[in-house]
Design a protein around this motif. Structure first.
Motif, short mmCIF file in Angstrom:
data_model
loop_
_atom_site.label_atom_id
_atom_site.label_comp_id
_atom_site.label_asym_id
_atom_site.label_seq_id
_atom_site.Cartn_x
_atom_site.Cartn_y
_atom_site.Cartn_z
N ALA A 1 0.83 -1.05 -0.10
CA ALA A 1 0.06 -0.08 0.04
C ALA A 1 0.61 1.28 -0.02
N ALA A 2 1.94 0.99 0.83
CA ALA A 2 2.95 2.43 0.97
C ALA A 2 3.37 2.68 -0.52
N VAL A 3 3.60 1.75 -1.51
CA VAL A 3 4.30 2.21 -2.61
C VAL A 3 3.35 2.31 -3.75
N THR A 4 2.20 2.11 -3.48
CA THR A 4 0.90 1.99 -4.51
C THR A 4 -0.08 2.99 -4.30
N THR A 5 -0.47 3.47 -3.20
CA THR A 5 -1.52 4.14 -2.79
C THR A 5 -1.56 5.52 -3.70
N ASP A 6 -0.61 6.17 -3.88
CA ASP A 6 -0.64 7.34 -4.69
C ASP A 6 -0.18 7.23 -6.27
N ALA A 7 -0.25 6.26 -6.86
CA ALA A 7 -0.15 5.65 -8.23
C ALA A 7 -0.88 6.56 -9.14
N PRO A 8 -0.35 7.43 -9.96
CA PRO A 8 -1.20 8.17 -10.88
C PRO A 8 -2.37 7.40 -11.47
N LYS A 9 -3.49 8.16 -11.18
CA LYS A 9 -4.66 7.34 -11.74
C LYS A 9 -4.80 5.96 -11.28
N GLY A 10 -4.41 5.65 -10.41
CA GLY A 10 -4.37 4.28 -9.79
C GLY A 10 -3.83 3.17 -10.49
N ARG A 11 -2.85 3.65 -11.62
CA ARG A 11 -2.45 2.70 -12.40
C ARG A 11 -1.03 2.07 -11.71
N ALA A 12 -1.31 1.07 -11.02
CA ALA A 12 -0.14 0.25 -10.38
C ALA A 12 -0.10 -1.22 -10.94
N TRP A 13 1.14 -1.63 -11.15
CA TRP A 13 1.18 -3.19 -11.58
C TRP A 13 2.36 -3.90 -11.26
N LEU A 14 2.40 -5.21 -11.58
CA LEU A 14 3.47 -6.02 -10.77
C LEU A 14 3.68 -7.10 -11.59
N LEU A 15 4.87 -7.75 -11.71
CA LEU A 15 5.14 -8.97 -12.16
C LEU A 15 5.44 -10.08 -10.84
N THR A 16 4.99 -11.14 -10.83
CA THR A 16 5.36 -12.01 -9.87
C THR A 16 5.54 -13.40 -10.67
N SER A 17 6.32 -14.37 -9.90
CA SER A 17 6.52 -15.69 -10.50
C SER A 17 5.31 -16.73 -10.20
N VAL A 18 4.90 -17.43 -11.15
CA VAL A 18 3.68 -18.21 -10.84
C VAL A 18 4.23 -19.51 -10.09
N ARG A 19 5.50 -19.67 -9.91
CA ARG A 19 6.13 -20.53 -8.97
C ARG A 19 5.54 -20.81 -7.49
N VAL B 1 6.05 -15.77 -15.48
CA VAL B 1 5.47 -14.91 -14.68
C VAL B 1 4.18 -14.38 -14.93
N ALA B 2 3.49 -13.82 -14.00
CA ALA B 2 2.10 -13.29 -14.12
C ALA B 2 2.16 -11.70 -13.98
N VAL B 3 1.56 -11.04 -14.78
CA VAL B 3 1.02 -9.52 -14.60
C VAL B 3 -0.02 -9.36 -13.52
N PHE B 4 0.10 -8.51 -12.72
CA PHE B 4 -1.19 -8.22 -11.80
C PHE B 4 -1.09 -6.73 -12.15
N LEU B 5 -2.58 -6.33 -12.04
CA LEU B 5 -3.00 -4.79 -12.21
C LEU B 5 -3.38 -4.45 -10.82
N GLY B 6 -3.22 -3.35 -10.28
CA GLY B 6 -3.49 -2.94 -8.98
C GLY B 6 -5.16 -2.70 -8.75
N PRO B 7 -5.60 -2.62 -7.80
CA PRO B 7 -6.87 -2.54 -7.45
C PRO B 7 -7.81 -1.37 -7.87
N ARG B 8 -6.91 -0.31 -8.44
CA ARG B 8 -7.56 0.77 -8.77
C ARG B 8 -7.20 1.13 -10.25
#
Length: 183
Positions: free
Chosen positions: A121-139, A165-172
């Motif tokens: 939350a600390a690094v994504t709450t203020d993402a411009p227009k809610g546009r936050a994303w990440l990659l994580t391993s499917v392992r 890897v899987a791409v995840f889009l943030g809640p907003r």
């Protein structure tokens, strides 16, 4: 916090990286930790860099780093897998210019206490227009489940063999509803 603070704690951040990503399913060794540490000074200078550190008794026990994904979309590390899965248009529209969570790590002895939730939350709450994303391993089924519990939407669905890897889009993120649903 800014990059200067993160760099003052770089040795401990590297230690957390090793402790969090060394055990299965990550199985990352000294080489991956060294690569992370080597890129950290450049990462803190990236546009939009932000970070959060979690402390216990004055020691760093978790961290998160994030920055703005550049245009054109990067081609190193795991980025090509993400771009291939999403296709060029969605990659450009959904990820370029968005807040990218680069690393999120909590020492095993401190997991399950809400630290990762607070760091994310600390690094994504203020993402411009809610546009936050990440990659994580499917392992890592626990990592995939964690992001889903946090309201993140898996936008790519790699083969079930536990690779990739899987791409995840943030809640907003405005594109979450456009993401492909799993089969």
């Amino acid at each position: 916090m800014d990059g200067a603070v993160v760099l003052r704690h770089a040795a401990r951040v590297r230690s957390v990286h090793t402790g969090a990503f060394g055990p299965p399913p990550w199985n990352e060794g000294a080489e991956q930790a060294a690569a992370f540490a080597a890129r950290l000074p450049a990462d803190v200078r990236r546009p939009g860099f932000t970070a959060a550190l979690a402390f216990d008794a004055g020691e760093v026990v978790g961290f998160a780093t994030a920055f703005t994904t550049g245009t054109p979309f990067p081609t190193g590390r795991c980025y090509p897998q993400a771009a291939t899965s999403l296709g060029p248009r969605r990659t450009a529209d959904w990820l370029c210019g968005a807040r990218e969570v680069d690393e999120l790590a909590v020492l095993p002895d401190h997991q399950g206490n809400g630290i990762a939730t607070e760091l994310l939350a600390a690094v994504t709450t203020d993402a411009p227009k809610g546009r936050a994303w990440l990659l994580t391993s499917v392992r890592s089924a626990p990592a995939l489940a964690f992001y889903r519990r946090q309201g993140w939407t898996q936008a790519t669905h790699p083969a079930p063999e536990g690779q990739g890897v899987a791409v995840f889009l943030g809640p907003r993120h405005p594109a979450r509803r456009l993401a492909a649903r799993p089969l």
